[in-house]
Design an enzyme around this catalytic site. Sequence first.
Site, PDB file in Angstrom:
ATOM      1  N   HIS A  67      -1.507   1.587   7.340  1.00 19.11           N
ATOM      2  CA  HIS A  67      -2.036   1.463   5.984  1.00 19.11           C
ATOM      3  C   HIS A  67      -1.945   2.815   5.295  1.00 19.11           C
ATOM      4  CE1 HIS A  67      -4.293  -0.130   2.655  1.00 19.11           C
ATOM      5  NE2 HIS A  67      -5.257   0.769   2.811  1.00 19.11           N
ATOM      6  N   CYS A  97       0.835  -1.204   0.000  1.00 16.97           N
ATOM      7  CA  CYS A  97       0.000   0.000   0.000  1.00 16.97           C
ATOM      8  C   CYS A  97       0.871   1.255   0.000  1.00 16.97           C
ATOM      9  CB  CYS A  97      -0.953  -0.003   1.184  1.00 16.97           C
ATOM     10  SG  CYS A  97      -0.147  -0.154   2.797  1.00 16.97           S
TER      11      CYS A  97
END
Length: 762
Positions: free
Chosen positions: A687, A111
């Site tokens: 994230h 990510c």
Amino acid sequence: MGTRYTAEFSQTDSIDLVSCIAREQFLVSPQEETRLWVEKAQGSFERLCNTRVTLFDAALKSGQLIIMETRSKDGTWPSAQTHAVNRASKEDEDFQGQPGICGLTNLGNTCFMNSALQCLSNVPQLTEYFLKNRYLEELNFCNPLGMKGEIAEAYADLVKQAWSGRHRSIVPQVFKTKVGHFASQFLGYQQHDSQELLSFLLDGLHEDLNRVKKKEYVELCDAAGRPDQEVAQEAWQNHKRRNDSVIVDTFHGLFKSTLVCPDCGNVSVTFDPFCYLSVPLPVSHKRVMEVFFVSMDPRRKPEQHRLVVPKKGKISDLCVALAKHTGVSPERMMVADVFSHRFYKIYQLEESLSSILDRDDIFIYEVSGRSAICENSREDVVLPIYLRERTPARDYNNSYYGLMLFGHPLLVSVPRDRLSWDSLYHILLYRLSRYVTRPSSDDEDDGDEKADLEDKDSIPKPGHVARGSSQDPGPEQAGPSSRVAGGSRAPVDNSPGPSHWPQRARRKHLFTLQTVNSNGTSDRSNFNEDTHGVSLSSQPYIAIDWEPEMKKRYYDEVEAEGYVKHDCVGYVLKKAPVRLQECIELFTTMETLEKENPWYCPSCKQHQLATKKLDLWKLPETLIIHLKRFSYTKFSREKLDTLVEFPIRDLDFSEFVIKPQNESAPELYKYDLIAVSNHYGGLRDGHYTTFACNKDSGQWHYFDDNSVSPVTENQIESKAAYVLFYQRQDVARRLQPQPSLSDPPAPPACGPPPNSEVMDLN
């Protein structure tokens, strides 16, 4: 491969000529992008990357097969299509969407890469540079600092696919492989920092697209009293003599760095290029710590407290803060880190609070006012106490018993002149009286004990120490609420060691005592046991050993684990939001160099801790601002979740640029936001996502790996903002297409289109 064509060439002809003739013969339009392959062996092909070399330099021989490949309309190359792409559904093949609104598949902890790529993909002038194939003329295959054009080509493939409008999401596997090949730190699938990948990618693209084929040596010159304008222009020209690419044109600016020697006062002024600004966040000088306070009064449960202390304070500051809540003097406190039922560390008052991490379980114990843990003192002795339970271990004859730690350890003050095993037993029985039940009369070994106890003196209050001889050690530290038999005086301990108890003690003992080391395992080397008590030769640790049956009958585990929360636990240290301009001001504030990074003064001929100041002189077309949310020190690491308020439009840098300004062109110092890389989570895990403004529609979107959703501008600002991309307003106006009279008015730059569906993003 259907059509074939045979042609003759000279060894001095270039690969470009082969490509031009192939285009003519195969009727390939000038708008189509092509690349050449050469067959090396049966079924083995090799790319002809550098088309500017001759056939001789490319080692091509007569009779070799050259293949021309054309890029598909969806931005992919036919030879690079995977089986997964070939099995794509008919719906995906016919998909037609907004160019640039395309997700990136997470390959496993990638990510961070997806976020950086989405931000960079939404820089308009850079994307147009690749979409219009201007990069093909500037690929530098000979740069020893570059990646032979492979990073630039891999990124170009991603941009063309994402902006073809024919993909909902793409798989950046080839790009990931290229990055791992040239930067081993990104090999595998570990978590990384999006800003670190962005830094590598910008440097790699710059070297792969550097228009300077042969870098000349350039000597760095100090200002030496010359005007700033002259020195800055010279520094920028020297930079461009070695570095000239679309990355420099788009992202590079110029610092003014001023160093002052503290000894001789020598001033050094240099101008250095930068690709992004790493700005610090204003850090609070306060820290919130949660601790448990354990009182000497056994009736009181441990209390949980939330204390506000100086971030660079000492252990004594922690005790002072707790004293305000409890009324107990800081001199009567000892601080310990408890881990796995034992003392991981017992702190001294002068130690730094930075050695305590937020995840540590900190217990603060009340001790007597004249306690000391060292041996050479006439004060009370503080004994670390562990709780252990005997458990049958697996053995052939089941005769071996193991000892397992349980519960919370204690720090107990014991008068030095009363340091006998039986006295210690009764003192500990009193300290455990809240959750250890006193045996009833039915459990006593001798029924006459009750009569014997009636002749004893009463028990003084806690903290009082009676002075007595070795034959009459005096009452132990116990209070009137103790569940030990009232009026009991500790008998003299004439036993040879802790494993043998006086025959005159008629009451059944609930537990036994054992000397142990700091880990809670038996270690007699630190103790000398005599017939009258315990002689300490180093820091003492005592274990309370329970038989399983006795522990089950008399030890209340629920009550032992109980604690209460002080009112201060509800307190939350409010972090006031900071403006982005404050971070930039902090970035340009004068600072003193650290000891690990001194400056060599050419005048003193010595390394000095000089003062340093950075100022902004020249700003780039696209300004990348990295918010330094991750803080690393010798003892701790933390992520700062401070809310940074940043403007979507009209970020004005005129007050920060020290170069004489052109007042007739204020747009040269004003910027509009075009993309944000977000980081959610902490240091261990997190994230990355992206907010980005589409250059064609002006609509903001939220990119979360392969998911893309429209959002409004008021959803962009959050505590997760990590890397900000700003575009100068004059560049935005230059890139906007000029509409004809028949065209409808274009939407505002980076603004939401009317009546658009938006996602409610929390």
